[in-house]
Design a protein around this motif. Sequence first.
Motif, PDB file in Angstrom:
ATOM      1  N   UNK A  86       0.855  -1.196   0.000  1.00 12.85           N
ATOM      2  CA  UNK A  86       0.000   0.000   0.000  1.00 12.85           C
ATOM      3  C   UNK A  86       0.888   1.243   0.000  1.00 12.85           C
ATOM      4  N   UNK A  87       1.355   1.635  -1.190  1.00  9.84           N
ATOM      5  CA  UNK A  87       2.213   2.820  -1.272  1.00  9.84           C
ATOM      6  C   UNK A  87       1.450   4.085  -0.901  1.00  9.84           C
ATOM      7  N   UNK A  88       0.118   4.043  -0.962  1.00 10.21           N
ATOM      8  CA  UNK A  88      -0.688   5.211  -0.622  1.00 10.21           C
ATOM      9  C   UNK A  88      -0.558   5.608   0.847  1.00 10.21           C
ATOM     10  N   UNK A  89      -0.064   4.694   1.685  1.00 12.52           N
ATOM     11  CA  UNK A  89       0.143   5.038   3.095  1.00 12.52           C
ATOM     12  C   UNK A  89       1.144   6.179   3.236  1.00 12.52           C
ATOM     13  N   UNK A  90       2.132   6.218   2.385  1.00 14.36           N
ATOM     14  CA  UNK A  90       3.136   7.280   2.419  1.00 14.36           C
ATOM     15  C   UNK A  90       4.166   7.080   3.520  1.00 14.36           C
ATOM     16  N   UNK A  91       5.212   7.888   3.474  1.00 15.48           N
ATOM     17  CA  UNK A  91       6.262   7.829   4.489  1.00 15.48           C
ATOM     18  C   UNK A  91       5.684   8.152   5.873  1.00 15.48           C
ATOM     19  N   UNK A  92       6.238   7.527   6.898  1.00 15.54           N
ATOM     20  CA  UNK A  92       5.799   7.787   8.260  1.00 15.54           C
ATOM     21  C   UNK A  92       6.214   9.202   8.645  1.00 15.54           C
ATOM     22  N   UNK A  93       5.215  10.056   8.814  1.00 21.07           N
ATOM     23  CA  UNK A  93       5.444  11.478   9.044  1.00 21.07           C
ATOM     24  C   UNK A  93       5.522  11.766  10.544  1.00 21.07           C
ATOM     25  N   UNK A  94       6.726  12.003  11.039  1.00 21.94           N
ATOM     26  CA  UNK A  94       6.879  12.266  12.472  1.00 21.94           C
ATOM     27  C   UNK A  94       7.683  13.547  12.694  1.00 21.94           C
ATOM     28  N   UNK A  95       7.499  14.115  13.860  1.00 18.39           N
ATOM     29  CA  UNK A  95       8.235  15.333  14.236  1.00 18.39           C
ATOM     30  C   UNK A  95       8.650  15.214  15.697  1.00 18.39           C
ATOM     31  N   UNK A  96       9.500  14.209  15.987  1.00 17.67           N
ATOM     32  CA  UNK A  96       9.965  13.996  17.351  1.00 17.67           C
ATOM     33  C   UNK A  96      10.983  15.054  17.746  1.00 17.67           C
ATOM     34  N   UNK A  97      11.070  15.278  19.060  1.00 13.97           N
ATOM     35  CA  UNK A  97      12.037  16.244  19.577  1.00 13.97           C
ATOM     36  C   UNK A  97      12.511  15.796  20.963  1.00 13.97           C
ATOM     37  N   UNK A  98      13.726  16.165  21.360  1.00 15.48           N
ATOM     38  CA  UNK A  98      14.210  15.818  22.702  1.00 15.48           C
ATOM     39  C   UNK A  98      13.322  16.433  23.778  1.00 15.48           C
ATOM     40  N   UNK A  99      13.101  15.687  24.854  1.00 18.37           N
ATOM     41  CA  UNK A  99      12.238  16.170  25.939  1.00 18.37           C
ATOM     42  C   UNK A  99      12.651  15.543  27.257  1.00 18.37           C
TER      43      UNK A  99
END
Length: 282
Positions: A86-99
Amino acid sequence: MRPAGLAVSAALLLLFSAAVLLSAAVPAAMAKHQTGHDEEEEEFGYSPDAENGPARWGEIKPEWAACGKGKMQSPIDLSSSRVSLARSLGHLNHSYRPAQATIVNSGHDVMVRFDGDAGSVSIDGTAYRLQQLHWHWPAEHTVDGRRYDMELHMVHQSAHNKTAVVAVHYQIGAHDAFLHKLEPYLAMIAGQKDREENVGVVDPMGARGRASVYYRYIGSLTAPPCSEGVIWTILKRVRTVSKHQLQLLRKAVNNEMDNARPSQEMNNRDVSIFRPYGQNKN
């Protein structure tokens, strides 16, 4: 008034009884201090033959009924025969940051709880904020029947209390750099249930890694209450963990205990895999 002799005898009997009770209480208190566990049985466990084992979780509490009766339970076997591209899922879009984070011995696993904003992952336009991560050994999800040595769960929650989990598999090999930074704190919480230690700033990207191929399906929490509707993302790339690091995790909770729930029925669920164009492996 009672005769003086009887009064003395009664007083001595009371003192003797108190001494017996104290002698029994002290070892129990010492054992709890040393192990961090009450002698009482845990609410749930992982031993397959125990009354509180995985097969009985759904009977322990009414609010845990999904553990026994749910039709979308996790973990599952990620069998190639049922996985569709299922290429329609797309790349896993994350925006993690140190905490800022705290390491916790829950008694069943070792958890790193983020006390600050550790960022999020976006799925179908919804942001799921990273709450905590923890480890299971051996791995809970299997791949074509293969069970890896360990599995990491990064647990996220949306503003509407929906849950999404990103999972990473490990096999024994070179040491894991993310766990290496936590090793001193693992020793500090070892054998002490509910013990917490502040570990300062933690970067979740060190746990997530940079793998791009992943499996996706809808399942449940893998421990009580086994709530369903959880969005699972299992990264295909397998990382390595050293025997020493795995031993530290096991020792922190209970050196002899595995904490992996057995595989659950598929019940005709769809499992997808996302793979970027031109990429055939990880």
